[in-house]
Write a protein that holds these residues in place. Structure first.
Motif, PDB file in Angstrom:
ATOM      1  N   VAL A   1      30.929 -33.389   3.181  1.00 52.19           N
ATOM      2  CA  VAL A   1      30.615 -31.567   2.696  1.00 52.19           C
ATOM      3  C   VAL A   1      30.139 -31.458   3.679  1.00 52.19           C
ATOM      4  O   VAL A   1      31.080 -29.825   4.535  1.00 52.19           O
TER       5      VAL A   1
ATOM      6  N   PRO B   1      22.193 -31.891   5.657  1.00 55.80           N
ATOM      7  CA  PRO B   1      22.442 -30.727   5.803  1.00 55.80           C
ATOM      8  C   PRO B   1      21.778 -29.768   6.232  1.00 55.80           C
ATOM      9  O   PRO B   1      22.298 -29.473   6.693  1.00 55.80           O
TER      10      PRO B   1
ATOM     11  N   ASN C   1      28.389 -36.453   1.119  1.00 51.45           N
ATOM     12  CA  ASN C   1      27.493 -35.378   1.782  1.00 51.45           C
ATOM     13  C   ASN C   1      27.746 -34.971   3.262  1.00 51.45           C
ATOM     14  O   ASN C   1      28.081 -34.432   3.550  1.00 51.45           O
TER      15      ASN C   1
ATOM     16  N   ALA D   1      27.283 -26.098  -1.534  1.00 55.17           N
ATOM     17  CA  ALA D   1      27.344 -27.538  -2.133  1.00 55.17           C
ATOM     18  C   ALA D   1      27.019 -27.908  -1.232  1.00 55.17           C
ATOM     19  O   ALA D   1      25.588 -29.454  -1.461  1.00 55.17           O
ATOM     20  N   ASN D   2      25.824 -27.651   0.780  1.00 51.23           N
ATOM     21  CA  ASN D   2      25.248 -28.291   1.454  1.00 51.23           C
ATOM     22  C   ASN D   2      23.678 -28.258   1.054  1.00 51.23           C
ATOM     23  O   ASN D   2      23.444 -28.603   1.206  1.00 51.23           O
TER      24      ASN D   2
ATOM     25  N   PHE E   1      22.837 -30.651  -1.770  1.00 55.49           N
ATOM     26  CA  PHE E   1      22.678 -31.927  -1.874  1.00 55.49           C
ATOM     27  C   PHE E   1      21.077 -31.547  -0.646  1.00 55.49           C
ATOM     28  O   PHE E   1      20.410 -32.421  -0.507  1.00 55.49           O
TER      29      PHE E   1
ATOM     30  N   TYR F   1      17.688 -38.770   4.330  1.00 59.82           N
ATOM     31  CA  TYR F   1      18.388 -37.351   4.609  1.00 59.82           C
ATOM     32  C   TYR F   1      18.876 -35.885   4.378  1.00 59.82           C
ATOM     33  O   TYR F   1      19.745 -36.208   4.884  1.00 59.82           O
TER      34      TYR F   1
ATOM     35  N   VAL G   1      18.564 -31.959  -3.648  1.00 62.71           N
ATOM     36  CA  VAL G   1      19.092 -33.137  -4.077  1.00 62.71           C
ATOM     37  C   VAL G   1      18.152 -33.917  -2.519  1.00 62.71           C
ATOM     38  O   VAL G   1      17.484 -35.112  -3.360  1.00 62.71           O
ATOM     39  N   TRP G   2      18.366 -33.718  -1.596  1.00 67.83           N
ATOM     40  CA  TRP G   2      17.794 -35.483  -0.962  1.00 67.83           C
ATOM     41  C   TRP G   2      16.079 -34.962  -0.771  1.00 67.83           C
ATOM     42  O   TRP G   2      15.183 -35.410  -0.230  1.00 67.83           O
TER      43      TRP G   2
ATOM     44  N   LEU H   1      26.554 -40.963  -2.781  1.00 71.85           N
ATOM     45  CA  LEU H   1      26.039 -39.502  -2.767  1.00 71.85           C
ATOM     46  C   LEU H   1      25.691 -39.206  -1.012  1.00 71.85           C
ATOM     47  O   LEU H   1      26.369 -37.968  -0.286  1.00 71.85           O
ATOM     48  N   LEU H   2      26.070 -40.612  -0.506  1.00 68.35           N
ATOM     49  CA  LEU H   2      25.364 -39.723   1.176  1.00 68.35           C
ATOM     50  C   LEU H   2      26.834 -39.073   1.906  1.00 68.35           C
ATOM     51  O   LEU H   2      27.142 -38.758   2.993  1.00 68.35           O
TER      52      LEU H   2
END
Length: 363
Positions: free
Chosen positions: A19, A72, A16, A53-54, A57, A68, A60-61, A12-13
């Motif tokens: 992205v 972003p 990211n 999308a950024n 993330f 992480y 998410v983080w 997933l990272l």
């Protein structure tokens, strides 16, 4: 978090990081010359999607792994000027000072100006009449329809000075450039962009003892047909199969050709602008390009963006086929300061929304 859980987040990272790289590429693609690298210069069109999308993330983080968050956050810092160009936020007062000039630019979409009855005023003409603008620049305006429309007389009384431009190209008959003004129009000059269906006209307008130079532009259209627009909508919803791949190729090719032509046009406008002696210059109209584009980036080397400096939000000015971009702009020289720039989403007669702002001459 257990070590194996951390390892599970590595893929997933990696996404990211991809992205983040894409966002930086999209953000700085306007610096690539569109006439030499038109395909790469189109990356700015993807900027809002990659930006979302950024942001996802980031959330998410924030929930799963705060270490992480640096990815972003660094990406946002690197792309902050472009993010501000796309979605400005101006919290300070936007009340225009005394002596400001209100300028309005609007692609009226020619059929909308022609309909009227003896008992009902044309909605577009009524809007312009009540806009409160001092200078109005119109694109795709068939002026013969206005002149023949008796309901326009009230508009002409409020705006005694007017100028119309007709393209000599018969194929461009629906794309006229008009200017109506409360201030005297001292001179009118057509800027030769050497393209079909588009153009630019320069007006010298007297305000107090100064001359304001206004460029009214309708830059190269993308010439998308209904199939192209349908392909774009499918790309947003559920891209699938070779059929969409073929449609995508045609869509991208049209965008590429248009970007090349706009790159040539903007150089012609800038070249003419450099010859002006007045410090007060405005370039406005339908650019057919987003804020993250070679067109806007090139003009903003010497001009300020009224919406970025005094507007709020994305300022989407095109309202059809989910092409949610700000393609109508008001740019001005640094000797002018903008206030209260808005895109009027309440008036939906055209496929564009009107954009307006107040401009005040500075010392």
């Amino acid at each position: 978090m257990k070590w194996y859980a951390k390892i599970a987040l590595y893929p997933l990272l990696g996404v990211n990081l991809l992205v983040a790289v894409l966002l930086v590429c999209c953000a700085y693609s306007p610096y690539l010359p569109a006439d030499d690298m038109p395909l790469l210069s189109l990356a700015g069109l993807a900027f809002p999607f990659v930006l979302v999308a950024n942001a996802i993330f980031f959330l998410v983080w924030l929930l799963l792994r705060r270490a992480y968050l640096l990815v972003p956050i660094i990406t946002i810092v690197l792309c902050f000027p472009q993010i501000r160009a796309f979605w400005p936020i101006n919290l300070t007062s936007q009340n225009p000072p005394e002596g400001s000039v209100r300028l309005l630019s609007y692609n009226i979409f020619s059929p909308n100006i022609q309909a009227s009855t003896a008992n009902k005023k044309n909605p577009t003409i009524a809007y312009l009449e009540n806009s409160g603008a001092d200078i109005i620049c119109l694109q795709e305006c068939p002026f013969n329809a206005i002149k023949k429309n008796e309901k326009a007389e009230a508009l002409f009384k409020n705006y005694p000075y007017k100028s119309y431009h007709v393209s000599t190209d018969k194929e461009a008959a629906a794309r006229f450039l008009c200017c109506i003004s409360k201030y005297p129009i001292l001179g009118v000059e057509t800027i030769d962009l050497s393209t079909t269906g588009n153009g630019c006209v320069k007006y010298s307008i007297l305000h107090e003892k100064d001359t304001i130079i206004v460029y009214n532009c309708h830059l190269q259209s993308n010439n998308l047909n209904e199939d192209n627009k349908s392909t774009y909508e499918q790309m947003l919803q559920a891209p699938k199969g070779n059929l969409l791949a073929d449609g995508t190729k045609e869509l991208v090719n049209k965008l590429k050709v248009a970007a090349e032509k706009r790159a040539e046009q903007v150089k012609v406008i800038i070249s003419d602008m450099y010859e002006e002696t007045s410090p007060y210059v405005v370039v406005c109209g339908d650019f057919n390009d987003s804020p993250i584009s070679y067109t806007c980036q090139t003009l903003k080397k010497t001009l300020d963006d009224a919406f970025v400096n005094s507007g709020n939000g994305p300022g989407i000015s095109y309202n059809r086929n989910k092409l949610f971009y700000r393609i109508d702009h008001i740019l001005h020289s640094k000797s002018l300061k903008s206030y209260g720039c808005i895109v009027d989403h309440n008036f939906k007669q055209s496929d564009h929304y009107p954009i307006s702002c107040y401009l005040k001459k500075t010392k």
